[in-house]
Write a protein that holds these residues in place. Structure first.
Motif, PDB file in Angstrom:
ATOM      1  N   THR A 111       0.847  -1.179   0.000  1.00  0.00           N
ATOM      2  CA  THR A 111       0.000   0.000   0.000  1.00  0.00           C
ATOM      3  C   THR A 111       0.888   1.236   0.000  1.00  0.00           C
ATOM      4  O   THR A 111       1.980   1.225   0.569  1.00  0.00           O
ATOM      5  CB  THR A 111      -0.906   0.039   1.241  1.00  0.00           C
ATOM      6  OG1 THR A 111      -0.092  -0.072   2.420  1.00  0.00           O
ATOM      7  CG2 THR A 111      -1.917  -1.083   1.222  1.00  0.00           C
TER       8      THR A 111
ATOM      9  N   PRO B  73       1.140   5.036   1.250  1.00  0.00           N
ATOM     10  CA  PRO B  73       0.507   6.029   2.128  1.00  0.00           C
ATOM     11  C   PRO B  73       0.063   7.242   1.314  1.00  0.00           C
ATOM     12  O   PRO B  73       0.863   7.840   0.592  1.00  0.00           O
ATOM     13  CB  PRO B  73       1.625   6.398   3.110  1.00  0.00           C
ATOM     14  CG  PRO B  73       2.589   5.243   3.060  1.00  0.00           C
ATOM     15  CD  PRO B  73       2.510   4.726   1.654  1.00  0.00           C
ATOM     16  N   ASN B  74      -1.215   7.568   1.394  1.00  0.00           N
ATOM     17  CA  ASN B  74      -1.774   8.722   0.668  1.00  0.00           C
ATOM     18  C   ASN B  74      -1.505   8.661  -0.833  1.00  0.00           C
ATOM     19  O   ASN B  74      -1.482   9.689  -1.509  1.00  0.00           O
ATOM     20  CB  ASN B  74      -1.205  10.035   1.230  1.00  0.00           C
ATOM     21  CG  ASN B  74      -1.452  10.181   2.707  1.00  0.00           C
ATOM     22  OD1 ASN B  74      -2.543   9.900   3.192  1.00  0.00           O
ATOM     23  ND2 ASN B  74      -0.426  10.590   3.440  1.00  0.00           N
ATOM     24  N   ASN B  75      -1.279   7.438  -1.344  1.00  0.00           N
ATOM     25  CA  ASN B  75      -0.984   7.247  -2.764  1.00  0.00           C
ATOM     26  C   ASN B  75       0.259   8.020  -3.199  1.00  0.00           C
ATOM     27  O   ASN B  75       0.378   8.455  -4.347  1.00  0.00           O
ATOM     28  CB  ASN B  75      -2.188   7.650  -3.635  1.00  0.00           C
ATOM     29  CG  ASN B  75      -2.113   7.039  -5.021  1.00  0.00           C
ATOM     30  OD1 ASN B  75      -1.587   5.943  -5.217  1.00  0.00           O
ATOM     31  ND2 ASN B  75      -2.611   7.758  -6.008  1.00  0.00           N
ATOM     32  N   GLU B  76       1.209   8.184  -2.275  1.00  0.00           N
ATOM     33  CA  GLU B  76       2.451   8.912  -2.564  1.00  0.00           C
ATOM     34  C   GLU B  76       3.585   7.925  -2.821  1.00  0.00           C
ATOM     35  O   GLU B  76       3.584   6.805  -2.338  1.00  0.00           O
ATOM     36  CB  GLU B  76       2.807   9.815  -1.378  1.00  0.00           C
ATOM     37  CG  GLU B  76       1.775  10.910  -1.147  1.00  0.00           C
ATOM     38  CD  GLU B  76       1.997  11.663   0.157  1.00  0.00           C
ATOM     39  OE1 GLU B  76       1.550  12.814   0.239  1.00  0.00           O
ATOM     40  OE2 GLU B  76       2.606  11.099   1.087  1.00  0.00           O
TER      41      GLU B  76
ATOM     42  N   LYS C 296       6.865   5.662  -2.887  1.00  0.00           N
ATOM     43  CA  LYS C 296       7.589   4.998  -1.800  1.00  0.00           C
ATOM     44  C   LYS C 296       8.692   4.115  -2.371  1.00  0.00           C
ATOM     45  O   LYS C 296       8.511   3.460  -3.403  1.00  0.00           O
ATOM     46  CB  LYS C 296       6.619   4.143  -0.985  1.00  0.00           C
ATOM     47  CG  LYS C 296       7.263   3.371   0.171  1.00  0.00           C
ATOM     48  CD  LYS C 296       6.204   2.598   0.943  1.00  0.00           C
ATOM     49  CE  LYS C 296       6.816   1.828   2.111  1.00  0.00           C
ATOM     50  NZ  LYS C 296       5.790   1.114   2.904  1.00  0.00           N
TER      51      LYS C 296
ATOM     52  N   LYS D 186       7.903  10.310  -1.578  1.00  0.00           N
ATOM     53  CA  LYS D 186       7.662  10.909  -0.258  1.00  0.00           C
ATOM     54  C   LYS D 186       8.052   9.997   0.900  1.00  0.00           C
ATOM     55  O   LYS D 186       8.225  10.470   2.020  1.00  0.00           O
ATOM     56  CB  LYS D 186       6.171  11.252  -0.113  1.00  0.00           C
ATOM     57  CG  LYS D 186       5.636  12.208  -1.170  1.00  0.00           C
ATOM     58  CD  LYS D 186       6.248  13.589  -1.063  1.00  0.00           C
ATOM     59  CE  LYS D 186       5.606  14.545  -2.061  1.00  0.00           C
ATOM     60  NZ  LYS D 186       6.275  15.863  -2.073  1.00  0.00           N
ATOM     61  N   HIS D 187       8.159   8.682   0.627  1.00  0.00           N
ATOM     62  CA  HIS D 187       8.368   7.716   1.709  1.00  0.00           C
ATOM     63  C   HIS D 187       9.553   6.813   1.390  1.00  0.00           C
ATOM     64  O   HIS D 187       9.733   6.391   0.243  1.00  0.00           O
ATOM     65  CB  HIS D 187       7.116   6.857   1.913  1.00  0.00           C
ATOM     66  CG  HIS D 187       5.898   7.674   2.236  1.00  0.00           C
ATOM     67  ND1 HIS D 187       5.457   7.865   3.523  1.00  0.00           N
ATOM     68  CD2 HIS D 187       5.039   8.357   1.431  1.00  0.00           C
ATOM     69  CE1 HIS D 187       4.374   8.640   3.494  1.00  0.00           C
ATOM     70  NE2 HIS D 187       4.105   8.936   2.239  1.00  0.00           N
TER      71      HIS D 187
ATOM     72  N   LYS E 194       9.715   7.878  11.083  1.00  0.00           N
ATOM     73  CA  LYS E 194       8.354   7.366  11.183  1.00  0.00           C
ATOM     74  C   LYS E 194       8.308   6.254  12.218  1.00  0.00           C
ATOM     75  O   LYS E 194       7.378   6.188  13.030  1.00  0.00           O
ATOM     76  CB  LYS E 194       7.890   6.838   9.823  1.00  0.00           C
ATOM     77  CG  LYS E 194       6.490   6.264   9.832  1.00  0.00           C
ATOM     78  CD  LYS E 194       6.107   5.702   8.466  1.00  0.00           C
ATOM     79  CE  LYS E 194       4.716   5.084   8.507  1.00  0.00           C
ATOM     80  NZ  LYS E 194       4.357   4.473   7.189  1.00  0.00           N
TER      81      LYS E 194
ATOM     82  N   LYS F 282       5.411   4.757  -8.840  1.00  0.00           N
ATOM     83  CA  LYS F 282       5.330   5.282  -7.477  1.00  0.00           C
ATOM     84  C   LYS F 282       5.949   4.340  -6.452  1.00  0.00           C
ATOM     85  O   LYS F 282       5.919   4.617  -5.258  1.00  0.00           O
ATOM     86  CB  LYS F 282       3.867   5.540  -7.112  1.00  0.00           C
ATOM     87  CG  LYS F 282       3.253   6.717  -7.830  1.00  0.00           C
ATOM     88  CD  LYS F 282       1.875   7.005  -7.268  1.00  0.00           C
ATOM     89  CE  LYS F 282       1.314   8.289  -7.867  1.00  0.00           C
ATOM     90  NZ  LYS F 282      -0.004   8.615  -7.289  1.00  0.00           N
TER      91      LYS F 282
END
Length: 484
Positions: A192, A194-197, A199, A246-247, A297, A425
């Motif tokens: 998954t 996170p927030n469709n950002e 990774k 972002k991640h 995190k 992504k």
């Protein structure tokens, strides 16, 4: 492997109309109307003979059809169940004659007959009794027969089936066929975002001071030539940031073997939501102080139970070193999550590891299941069914909710994505800086990784390599290389 999509709902709800519209939009799909299929079975002598064995009254007939069969199965529950067992055997044998097809199975009784487990996704078509009766106005069925079928197919609590692989279509209003097609054609994904950002998962070193029996990377404690320098690691992070990732999850090997890991974590956390996985064996009070100056995190630590349980999979003299590191992490201001892999030796003592995690002041414990990759020893795989483990963990979650967050990562419904994030992504980066679209893609196909490295190359140039272009082409056609 075939994908089975079930279309179900009450009589005259409109499921067959929707099924046929789906087929119009997806010409490569196979459509099976179970009502039509079972009527065609009367031409099959083997099927008829099997029915006569379990319903002796049928032996007096030379020819059998639905009208004859219905006289016996609708008045005798035992006969009905035996009939269904035989019919479903023939149905699934027929389905298995196809290879790698998406098959739409149109059958009102999928839920009533507990067939959900056979289907990857299910669409339930609902319509009011009024609408259904209006459609049956000119039916040649008697009122008694209509009512009997209504009761047979009734589902009173459809909400209990709600999940990511279950869709309800209200046929009393205008349904959206595009949404239905999107639901069917979505891919199952292990990850998954996170927030469709964006990774990335980064195996920052292949070196490890433990020897976990099921390690997907088969790491060892030998020094690895060619691993990225500190400056090269900064370049990897810069490339991720410039491409709007972002991640970042940093893993290994054991990341804290690297003398520069604190510098790397500090640099990464300035622009990326960063977490790290470790066995904690190299964590000291001094390192905890340095980590407290970095906004992470979480710090994820692997602990598999008691000393015997832990060392049965992670090697001798590993337990006390991990416990010592976790004791130091009691002073962490960052979230501490303990990860416990359930295997043959610890499957009956999950509560004990929760108690230990609580004593160590961890914020969370998450359970996963040992899944050895191809060629690895299977003797340590747990024997308790997933359903029983989930039930146990849910009970423990409630029991310890005031003390520690208890979770597991195998109780969730599959994550369906309409566009696979791998290569766009989502990325896997190995210890040498080579890039693969996804860790599971790389596990399934070792060649699906860039020849060039992020140590001296840009992500743009890496994305333009033939291997990754080929992956994206396959992905655009709906194939998931990393399907597990």
């Amino acid at each position: 492997m075939n994908r089975l999509i079930g279309i179900t709902g009450g009589m005259s709800s409109g499921k067959t109309t929707i099924s046929k519209e789906i087929i119009e939009n997806n010409r490569e799909f196979i459509y099976i109307d179970v009502d039509t299929f079972r009527r065609n079975l009367y031409k099959n002598n083997s099927y008829i003979n099997e029915l006569k064995l379990v319903i002796p009254e049928l032996k007096k007939y030379n020819f059998i059809n639905s009208m004859i069969l219905n006289k016996y199965i609708y008045t005798n529950e035992e006969y009905m169940n035996k009939y269904k067992q035989i019919m479903y055997k023939y149905l699934f044998e027929y389905i298995n004659t196809f290879n790698d097809k998406t098959i739409i199975v149109d059958w009102a009784l999928i839920l009533n007959d507990n067939l959900e487990k056979y289907f990857e996704k299910i669409i339930y078509v609902k319509a009011s009794d009024k609408t259904r009766l209006e459609r049956l106005y000119n039916s040649d069925l008697s009122k008694e027969e209509i009512l009997r079928r209504f009761n047979l197919q009734r589902i009173d609590n459809i909400d209990k089936y709600s999940s990511l692989n279950f869709m309800i279509v209200d046929n009393d209003s205008k349904y959206d066929i595009n949404k239905i097609n999107s639901f069917i054609n979505g891919m199952e994904c292990k990850f998954t975002l996170p927030n469709n950002e964006g990774k990335a998962i980064w195996e920052i070193t292949h070196q490890c001071n433990y020897g976990c029996s099921y390690c997907i990377f088969s790491c060892n404690n030998k020094k690895i030539d060619g691993e990225l320098t500190t400056e090269e690691c900064f370049h990897v992070i810069d490339e991720l940031v410039s491409h709007n990732f972002k991640h970042l999850k940093i893993t290994g090997g054991e990341p804290f073997i690297r003398k520069d890991i604190i510098e790397i974590l500090k640099y990464a956390s300035e622009n990326l939501v960063t977490d790290i996985s470790t066995n904690a064996s190299l964590i000291t009070p001094e390192i905890v102080k340095l980590l407290n100056e970095i906004n992470l995190k979480m710090i994820h630590v692997s602990l598999d139970g008691s000393e015997l349980e832990h060392e049965s999979v992670r090697g001798k003299n590993t337990y006390l070193r991990t416990i010592k590191g976790l004791q130091a992490l009691r002073d962490s201001i960052n979230k501490i999550r303990i990860g416990t892999v359930i295997h043959y030796n610890n499957q009956f003592s999950l509560e004990n590891v929760i108690k230990t995690s609580k004593e160590l002041k961890a914020d969370e414990i998450i359970f996963s299941i040992m899944e050895p990759v191809s060629g690895q020893d299977k003797s340590l795989v747990k024997t308790i069914p997933n359903e029983e483990l989930i039930e146990t963990i849910n009970e423990l979650k409630e029991k310890y909710k005031q003390d520690i967050v208890v979770n597991c990562n195998f109780d969730k419904q599959p994550n369906y994505v309409h566009t696979c994030p791998a290569g766009d992504k989502f990325l896997y980066i190995n210890n040498l800086g080579n890039v693969s679209p996804c860790p599971w893609v790389h596990e399934v196909d070792k060649t699906c990784i860039s020849d060039s490295s992020l140590k001296n190359e840009s992500l743009d140039n890496i994305f333009n390599e033939k291997k990754l272009i080929k992956f994206k082409k396959e992905k655009s056609e709906g194939k998931c290389y990393g399907k597990i």
